[in-house]
Write an enzyme that holds these catalytic residues in place. Structure first.
Site, PDB file in Angstrom:
ATOM      1  N   GLY A 160       0.778  -1.242   0.000  1.00  0.00           N
ATOM      2  CA  GLY A 160       0.000   0.000   0.000  1.00  0.00           C
ATOM      3  C   GLY A 160       0.805   1.284   0.000  1.00  0.00           C
ATOM      4  O   GLY A 160       0.268   2.348   0.328  1.00  0.00           O
ATOM      5  N   ARG A 214      -3.692  -8.546  -9.883  1.00  0.00           N
ATOM      6  CA  ARG A 214      -4.551  -9.444 -10.658  1.00  0.00           C
ATOM      7  C   ARG A 214      -4.888  -8.788 -11.991  1.00  0.00           C
ATOM      8  O   ARG A 214      -5.011  -7.576 -12.085  1.00  0.00           O
ATOM      9  CB  ARG A 214      -5.852  -9.749  -9.894  1.00  0.00           C
ATOM     10  CG  ARG A 214      -5.605 -10.593  -8.664  1.00  0.00           C
ATOM     11  CD  ARG A 214      -6.890 -10.997  -7.987  1.00  0.00           C
ATOM     12  NE  ARG A 214      -7.740 -11.852  -8.808  1.00  0.00           N
ATOM     13  CZ  ARG A 214      -7.539 -13.143  -9.010  1.00  0.00           C
ATOM     14  NH1 ARG A 214      -6.491 -13.738  -8.481  1.00  0.00           N
ATOM     15  NH2 ARG A 214      -8.370 -13.851  -9.740  1.00  0.00           N
ATOM     16  N   HIS A 236       3.473   0.309 -12.856  1.00  0.00           N
ATOM     17  CA  HIS A 236       4.274  -0.914 -13.001  1.00  0.00           C
ATOM     18  C   HIS A 236       5.763  -0.562 -12.874  1.00  0.00           C
ATOM     19  O   HIS A 236       6.207   0.458 -13.432  1.00  0.00           O
ATOM     20  CB  HIS A 236       3.992  -1.555 -14.372  1.00  0.00           C
ATOM     21  CG  HIS A 236       4.811  -2.776 -14.609  1.00  0.00           C
ATOM     22  ND1 HIS A 236       4.524  -3.993 -14.023  1.00  0.00           N
ATOM     23  CD2 HIS A 236       5.932  -2.968 -15.346  1.00  0.00           C
ATOM     24  CE1 HIS A 236       5.432  -4.882 -14.399  1.00  0.00           C
ATOM     25  NE2 HIS A 236       6.297  -4.291 -15.195  1.00  0.00           N
ATOM     26  N   ASP A 246      -5.714  -2.288 -20.002  1.00  0.00           N
ATOM     27  CA  ASP A 246      -6.601  -3.069 -20.870  1.00  0.00           C
ATOM     28  C   ASP A 246      -6.552  -4.522 -20.390  1.00  0.00           C
ATOM     29  O   ASP A 246      -6.043  -4.794 -19.295  1.00  0.00           O
ATOM     30  CB  ASP A 246      -6.224  -2.884 -22.354  1.00  0.00           C
ATOM     31  CG  ASP A 246      -4.817  -3.359 -22.663  1.00  0.00           C
ATOM     32  OD1 ASP A 246      -4.258  -4.148 -21.859  1.00  0.00           O
ATOM     33  OD2 ASP A 246      -4.287  -2.972 -23.712  1.00  0.00           O
ATOM     34  N   ASP A 285       0.020  -5.842 -18.059  1.00  0.00           N
ATOM     35  CA  ASP A 285       0.792  -4.592 -18.045  1.00  0.00           C
ATOM     36  C   ASP A 285       0.857  -3.959 -19.433  1.00  0.00           C
ATOM     37  O   ASP A 285       1.897  -3.424 -19.847  1.00  0.00           O
ATOM     38  CB  ASP A 285       2.208  -4.839 -17.480  1.00  0.00           C
ATOM     39  CG  ASP A 285       2.153  -5.334 -16.041  1.00  0.00           C
ATOM     40  OD1 ASP A 285       1.328  -4.812 -15.269  1.00  0.00           O
ATOM     41  OD2 ASP A 285       2.903  -6.249 -15.697  1.00  0.00           O
TER      42      ASP A 285
HETATM   43  C1  GRF Z   1       4.710  -1.640  -6.873  1.00  0.00           C
HETATM   44  O1  GRF Z   1       6.041  -1.837  -7.247  1.00  0.00           O
HETATM   45  C2  GRF Z   1       3.838  -1.666  -8.091  1.00  0.00           C
HETATM   46  O2  GRF Z   1       4.420  -1.118  -9.207  1.00  0.00           O
HETATM   47  C3  GRF Z   1       3.654  -3.132  -8.293  1.00  0.00           C
HETATM   48  O3  GRF Z   1       3.541  -3.672  -7.014  1.00  0.00           O
HETATM   49  C4  GRF Z   1       4.182  -2.811  -6.082  1.00  0.00           C
HETATM   50  C5  GRF Z   1       3.153  -2.405  -5.093  1.00  0.00           C
HETATM   51  O4  GRF Z   1       3.649  -1.622  -4.069  1.00  0.00           O
HETATM   52  N1  GRF Z   1       2.547  -3.385  -9.176  1.00  0.00           N
HETATM   53  P1  GRF Z   1       2.670  -0.962  -3.014  1.00  0.00           P
HETATM   54  O5  GRF Z   1       1.674  -2.012  -2.569  1.00  0.00           O
HETATM   55  O6  GRF Z   1       1.996   0.210  -3.653  1.00  0.00           O
HETATM   56  O7  GRF Z   1       3.584  -0.543  -1.888  1.00  0.00           O
END
Ligand code: GRF
Length: 210
Positions: free
Chosen positions: A11, A92, A110, A142, A146
């Site tokens: 989070g 997911r 991402h 989409d 990713d």
């Molecule tokens: C981040 O690196 C995000 O890009 C990836 O998962 C991680 C989540 O981090 N999809 P957080 O839960 O926001 O700390």
């Protein structure tokens, strides 16, 4: 614009959004509700401490029915009056109902410079490939992994001594900035998708400040 935020774990991106909203950096965004697919994760605590309503919709209780899982999330988002959706560490793929409900209104962050290194462990993938630069990408979502029109990217140099952890940590700092910036653009009506590419319109063409 009322936003729903989907999370799965730590989070920190959610915390960055909440802190930006709290300090006036997101004047047109209101984080209305947080939904996690995992019970008991720190992201729920982040929402609780910020006084934002949160829900758990555990995908394991849907017996592999991804459409039903998403429909349950959609019902919560609809009940909260959400107009857009932010995937902040949501691990997911979206199956359909959410994509249909929020066309060009779902952002994901991402930890790589897409289209390089989609999927899990993107920083480790970049190190393994010998890349000298990686970073993060905020993109519209989409049905792919990713994939979807790119909204913003930030580069991070890869040092010879980097491990997955050290690189992930530096990329994460950039994710927080890039996501806040993209959410501001989205909520100010400054993102236009044209032929699969995102154009960021000047502030003067977006919505006037509240
Ligand atoms: C981040 O690196 C995000 O890009 C990836 O998962 C991680 C989540 O981090 N999809 P957080 O839960 O926001 O700390």
């Amino acid at each position: 614009m009322r936003l729903g935020v989907l999370v799965s774990g730590r989070g920190s991106n959610l915390a960055a959004l909440l802190s930006a909203a709290g300090s006036g950096r997101l004047p047109r965004a209101e984080i209305a509700v947080v939904v996690s697919n995992n019970p008991g994760v720190p992201a729920l605590e982040v929402a609780f401490r910020a006084g934002v309503a949160s829900h758990v919709v555990d995908h394991r209780l849907f017996g592999g029915n991804r459409l039903a899982h998403e429909a349950a999330i959609l019902a919560i988002l609809g009940g909260a009056g959400c107009e857009a959706l932010i995937l902040a560490g949501y691990r997911r793929l979206l199956a359909g109902p959410l994509l249909e409900a929020f066309p060009e209104r779902i952002l994901n962050v991402h930890p790589s410079l897409l289209p390089a290194f989609p999927g899990l462990h993107a920083p480790a993938q970049a190190i393994r490939a010998g890349a000298k630069v990686s970073g993060c990408t905020v993109h519209f979502v989409d049905a792919g992994l990713d994939s979807g029109p790119i909204v913003g990217q930030r580069a991070v140099a890869i040092e010879p001594w980097d491990t997955e952890q050290t690189l992930s940590d530096r990329i994460l700092e950039q994710e927080h900035e890039a996501l806040v910036e993209a959410v501001d653009w989205l909520t100010c009506g400054r993102l236009i998708v044209e032929q699969g590419r995102v154009r960021i319109v000047p502030r003067s063409e977006g919505m006037p400040p509240p």
